[in-house]
Design a protein around this motif. Structure first.
Motif, mmCIF file in Angstrom:
data_model
loop_
_atom_site.group_PDB
_atom_site.id
_atom_site.type_symbol
_atom_site.label_atom_id
_atom_site.label_comp_id
_atom_site.label_asym_id
_atom_site.label_seq_id
_atom_site.Cartn_x
_atom_site.Cartn_y
_atom_site.Cartn_z
ATOM 1 N N TRP A 1 4.730 3.929 -6.665
ATOM 2 C CA TRP A 1 3.549 3.513 -7.417
ATOM 3 C C TRP A 1 3.127 2.113 -6.998
ATOM 4 C CZ3 TRP A 1 2.123 -0.454 -10.615
ATOM 5 C CH2 TRP A 1 0.919 -0.285 -11.310
ATOM 6 N N SER A 2 4.084 1.201 -6.877
ATOM 7 C CA SER A 2 3.772 -0.167 -6.447
ATOM 8 C C SER A 2 3.203 -0.179 -5.042
ATOM 9 C CB SER A 2 5.028 -1.034 -6.498
ATOM 10 O OG SER A 2 5.535 -1.131 -7.814
ATOM 11 N N ARG A 3 3.739 0.664 -4.175
ATOM 12 C CA ARG A 3 3.230 0.739 -2.806
ATOM 13 C C ARG A 3 1.768 1.180 -2.800
ATOM 14 N NH1 ARG A 3 8.771 3.876 -1.226
ATOM 15 N NH2 ARG A 3 10.021 2.044 -0.643
ATOM 16 N N SER A 4 1.472 2.224 -3.535
ATOM 17 C CA SER A 4 0.092 2.702 -3.575
ATOM 18 C C SER A 4 -0.830 1.667 -4.210
ATOM 19 C CB SER A 4 0.010 4.019 -4.350
ATOM 20 O OG SER A 4 0.685 5.051 -3.654
ATOM 21 N N ARG A 5 -0.336 0.955 -5.202
ATOM 22 C CA ARG A 5 -1.142 -0.085 -5.855
ATOM 23 C C ARG A 5 -1.563 -1.145 -4.843
ATOM 24 N NH1 ARG A 5 -1.478 -2.130 -11.219
ATOM 25 N NH2 ARG A 5 -3.012 -3.795 -11.205
ATOM 26 N N VAL A 6 -0.650 -1.542 -3.980
ATOM 27 C CA VAL A 6 -0.938 -2.577 -2.998
ATOM 28 C C VAL A 6 -1.891 -2.054 -1.924
ATOM 29 C CG1 VAL A 6 0.105 -3.986 -1.180
ATOM 30 C CG2 VAL A 6 1.141 -3.909 -3.439
ATOM 31 N N VAL A 7 -1.716 -0.812 -1.506
ATOM 32 C CA VAL A 7 -2.627 -0.211 -0.528
ATOM 33 C C VAL A 7 -4.047 -0.179 -1.078
ATOM 34 C CG1 VAL A 7 -3.221 1.940 0.663
ATOM 35 C CG2 VAL A 7 -0.857 1.145 0.654
ATOM 36 N N VAL A 8 -4.202 0.247 -2.330
ATOM 37 C CA VAL A 8 -5.527 0.330 -2.950
ATOM 38 C C VAL A 8 -6.123 -1.069 -3.126
ATOM 39 C CG1 VAL A 8 -6.780 0.990 -5.050
ATOM 40 C CG2 VAL A 8 -5.067 2.529 -4.066
ATOM 41 N N ALA A 9 -5.320 -2.025 -3.564
ATOM 42 C CA ALA A 9 -5.821 -3.381 -3.785
ATOM 43 C C ALA A 9 -6.309 -4.002 -2.483
ATOM 44 C CB ALA A 9 -4.727 -4.246 -4.405
ATOM 45 N N ALA A 10 -5.566 -3.802 -1.414
ATOM 46 C CA ALA A 10 -5.976 -4.346 -0.122
ATOM 47 C C ALA A 10 -7.312 -3.763 0.308
ATOM 48 C CB ALA A 10 -4.906 -4.075 0.932
ATOM 49 N N ARG A 11 -7.453 -2.461 0.177
ATOM 50 C CA ARG A 11 -8.695 -1.812 0.577
ATOM 51 C C ARG A 11 -9.855 -2.271 -0.290
ATOM 52 N NH1 ARG A 11 -11.954 -0.595 4.357
ATOM 53 N NH2 ARG A 11 -13.401 1.097 3.866
ATOM 54 N N ALA A 12 -9.625 -2.355 -1.595
ATOM 55 C CA ALA A 12 -10.689 -2.768 -2.511
ATOM 56 C C ALA A 12 -11.169 -4.182 -2.218
ATOM 57 C CB ALA A 12 -10.202 -2.671 -3.954
ATOM 58 N N ALA A 13 -10.270 -5.027 -1.721
ATOM 59 C CA ALA A 13 -10.633 -6.406 -1.409
ATOM 60 C C ALA A 13 -11.151 -6.575 0.017
ATOM 61 C CB ALA A 13 -9.420 -7.311 -1.619
ATOM 62 N N GLY A 14 -11.246 -5.476 0.758
ATOM 63 C CA GLY A 14 -11.756 -5.542 2.119
ATOM 64 C C GLY A 14 -10.753 -6.046 3.140
ATOM 65 N N LEU A 15 -9.465 -5.964 2.809
ATOM 66 C CA LEU A 15 -8.424 -6.417 3.723
ATOM 67 C C LEU A 15 -7.906 -5.254 4.562
ATOM 68 C CD1 LEU A 15 -6.337 -8.631 1.261
ATOM 69 C CD2 LEU A 15 -8.171 -9.355 2.814
ATOM 70 N N ALA A 16 -7.175 -5.590 5.618
ATOM 71 C CA ALA A 16 -6.535 -4.566 6.434
ATOM 72 C C ALA A 16 -5.470 -3.846 5.617
ATOM 73 C CB ALA A 16 -5.904 -5.214 7.666
ATOM 74 N N PRO A 17 -5.122 -2.614 5.990
ATOM 75 C CA PRO A 17 -4.027 -1.940 5.290
ATOM 76 C C PRO A 17 -2.759 -2.780 5.347
ATOM 77 C CG PRO A 17 -5.174 -0.408 6.736
ATOM 78 C CD PRO A 17 -5.695 -1.775 7.057
ATOM 79 N N PRO A 18 -1.990 -2.816 4.271
ATOM 80 C CA PRO A 18 -0.765 -3.616 4.287
ATOM 81 C C PRO A 18 0.285 -3.015 5.208
ATOM 82 C CG PRO A 18 -0.934 -2.390 2.237
ATOM 83 C CD PRO A 18 -2.229 -2.187 2.967
ATOM 84 N N SER A 19 1.154 -3.857 5.697
ATOM 85 C CA SER A 19 2.301 -3.398 6.475
ATOM 86 C C SER A 19 3.469 -3.140 5.527
ATOM 87 C CB SER A 19 2.696 -4.436 7.522
ATOM 88 O OG SER A 19 3.021 -5.666 6.889
ATOM 89 N N GLN A 20 4.384 -2.282 5.960
ATOM 90 C CA GLN A 20 5.569 -2.018 5.158
ATOM 91 C C GLN A 20 6.545 -3.190 5.224
ATOM 92 O OE1 GLN A 20 6.381 2.181 6.810
ATOM 93 N NE2 GLN A 20 7.376 2.200 4.801
ATOM 94 N N THR A 21 7.379 -3.268 4.224
ATOM 95 C CA THR A 21 8.425 -4.268 4.191
ATOM 96 C C THR A 21 9.550 -3.888 5.157
ATOM 97 O OG1 THR A 21 9.802 -5.544 2.659
ATOM 98 C CG2 THR A 21 9.788 -3.165 2.374
ATOM 99 N N VAL A 22 10.507 -4.779 5.345
ATOM 100 C CA VAL A 22 11.582 -4.535 6.309
ATOM 101 C C VAL A 22 12.505 -3.415 5.838
ATOM 102 C CG1 VAL A 22 11.537 -6.915 7.127
ATOM 103 C CG2 VAL A 22 13.088 -6.284 5.276
ATOM 104 N N HIS A 23 13.090 -2.725 6.803
ATOM 105 C CA HIS A 23 14.154 -1.747 6.551
ATOM 106 C C HIS A 23 15.458 -2.488 6.792
ATOM 107 C CE1 HIS A 23 15.775 2.306 6.171
ATOM 108 N NE2 HIS A 23 16.531 2.079 7.220
ATOM 109 N N PRO A 24 16.288 -2.706 5.767
ATOM 110 C CA PRO A 24 17.388 -3.655 5.895
ATOM 111 C C PRO A 24 18.551 -3.216 6.769
ATOM 112 C CG PRO A 24 17.432 -2.615 3.737
ATOM 113 C CD PRO A 24 16.153 -2.195 4.400
ATOM 114 N N ASP A 25 18.714 -1.906 6.994
ATOM 115 C CA ASP A 25 19.826 -1.415 7.817
ATOM 116 C C ASP A 25 19.359 -1.329 9.269
ATOM 117 O OD1 ASP A 25 21.871 -0.071 9.111
ATOM 118 O OD2 ASP A 25 22.250 1.308 7.453
ATOM 119 N N THR A 26 19.767 -2.280 10.087
ATOM 120 C CA THR A 26 19.250 -2.363 11.453
ATOM 121 C C THR A 26 19.773 -1.261 12.356
ATOM 122 O OG1 THR A 26 21.021 -3.863 12.172
ATOM 123 C CG2 THR A 26 19.021 -4.857 11.251
#
Length: 286
Positions: free
Chosen positions: A160-185
């Motif tokens: 839900w938080s991920r989708s919220r950020v994707v929608v907020a970025a688009r609504a503000a005219g920003l590029a799609p957000p990038s994902q956070t790091v995957h901690p297990d290298t």
């Protein structure tokens, strides 16, 4: 349409040799970290080393993640770094209010800003933060801190938080957000699966903490051959006959479909990673 970045590689600011390796690893953007990756007694050294690096333009864009905006170190970070010619962006951790963005913009000398939302309050205010100032070029989640703040255990609890950020970025005219790091290298299969899930949610690209993760991220976010063929067909049809129409195979296309197809083709035009990461390099970049 220029190809957007897909990979952001973090490197600790108090380890200049690691930063140098990161600059040659093939990431689209290198993020020099002054915050979580640096121990308290090395913060000043990390800032000074980063400032020295950024006195000259770098071979790839360099962003710097400054220290917490509500702490005593962020003001010194911004004063030391904002006007340097090698700086391409400032990443602001744990942003919880639009006012924090506007306050940084006032002293950042025009540097592009990127807000990291790492708490429930930051996610709740995602659109306000995303629209706070023209200098803000992007928002993203910091999922490790957000997971702790929410008490979330399963990965899907963050969707839900991920989708919220994707929608907020688009609504503000920003590029799609990038994902956070995957901690297990070393969990490259898990990384690939997580990237596929992120792409389905509307993210574009991902931050990494090790060079071995870069090809996995890039491969996950580049269009497949079938997607490229479909995009080429759509763009060609729209060029010949502008406006809404049905293709011979029955698919209906309109302006939104054409815009998506053009974005797909722009990704295909991006250069590949300049070199594969050898095992020696991968170990040396820790």
């Amino acid at each position: 349409m220029s190809a957007p970045p897909l990979t952001w590689l973090y490197a600790p600011g108090d380890r200049p040799r690691v930063v140098a390796k990161a600059l040659a690893a093939g990431a689209d953007v290198v993020v020099v970290d002054l915050e979580d990756a640096v121990a308290a007694d090395r913060k000043e050294y990390a800032r000074d080393a980063t400032a020295e690096l950024l006195t000259e333009p770098q071979p790839v864009p360099v962003h710097v993640r400054v220290n917490a905006l509500d702490g005593p170190l962020a003001a010194a970070d911004l004063a030391a770094l904002a006007a340097l010619p090698g700086l391409s962006g400032l990443r602001l951790p744990k942003v919880t209010a639009p006012e924090q963005v506007t306050e940084v913009a006032a002293v950042a000398g025009g540097s592009p800003l990127y807000a990291l939302l790492e708490t429930a309050l930051g996610v709740e205010r995602a659109y306000g933060i995303a629209a706070a100032h023209p200098a803000l070029r992007g928002i993203a989640l910091g999922e490790a801190d957000l997971r702790a703040d929410l008490g979330v255990r399963g990965d899907t609890g963050l969707d839900w938080s991920r989708s919220r950020v994707v929608v907020a970025a688009r609504a503000a005219g920003l590029a799609p957000p990038s994902q956070t790091v995957h901690p297990d290298t070393r969990d490259l299969e898990g990384l690939a699966a997580s990237c596929a899930h992120g792409r389905a949610l509307g993210f574009l690209g991902r931050a990494a903490i090790h060079p071995r993760q870069l090809p996995i991220i890039e491969r996950a976010y580049l269009p497949t051959e079938r997607e490229l063929e479909e995009a080429e067909t759509i763009v060609k049809a729209a060029t010949v006959q502008p406006g809404a129409q049905a293709l011979p195979d029955g698919r209906f296309i309109d302006a939104a479909v054409v815009a998506t197809a053009r974005r797909t083709l722009s990704l295909a035009r991006r250069p590949s990673l300049p070199r594969a990461v050898s095992p020696a390099d991968a170990e040396g970049a820790r």
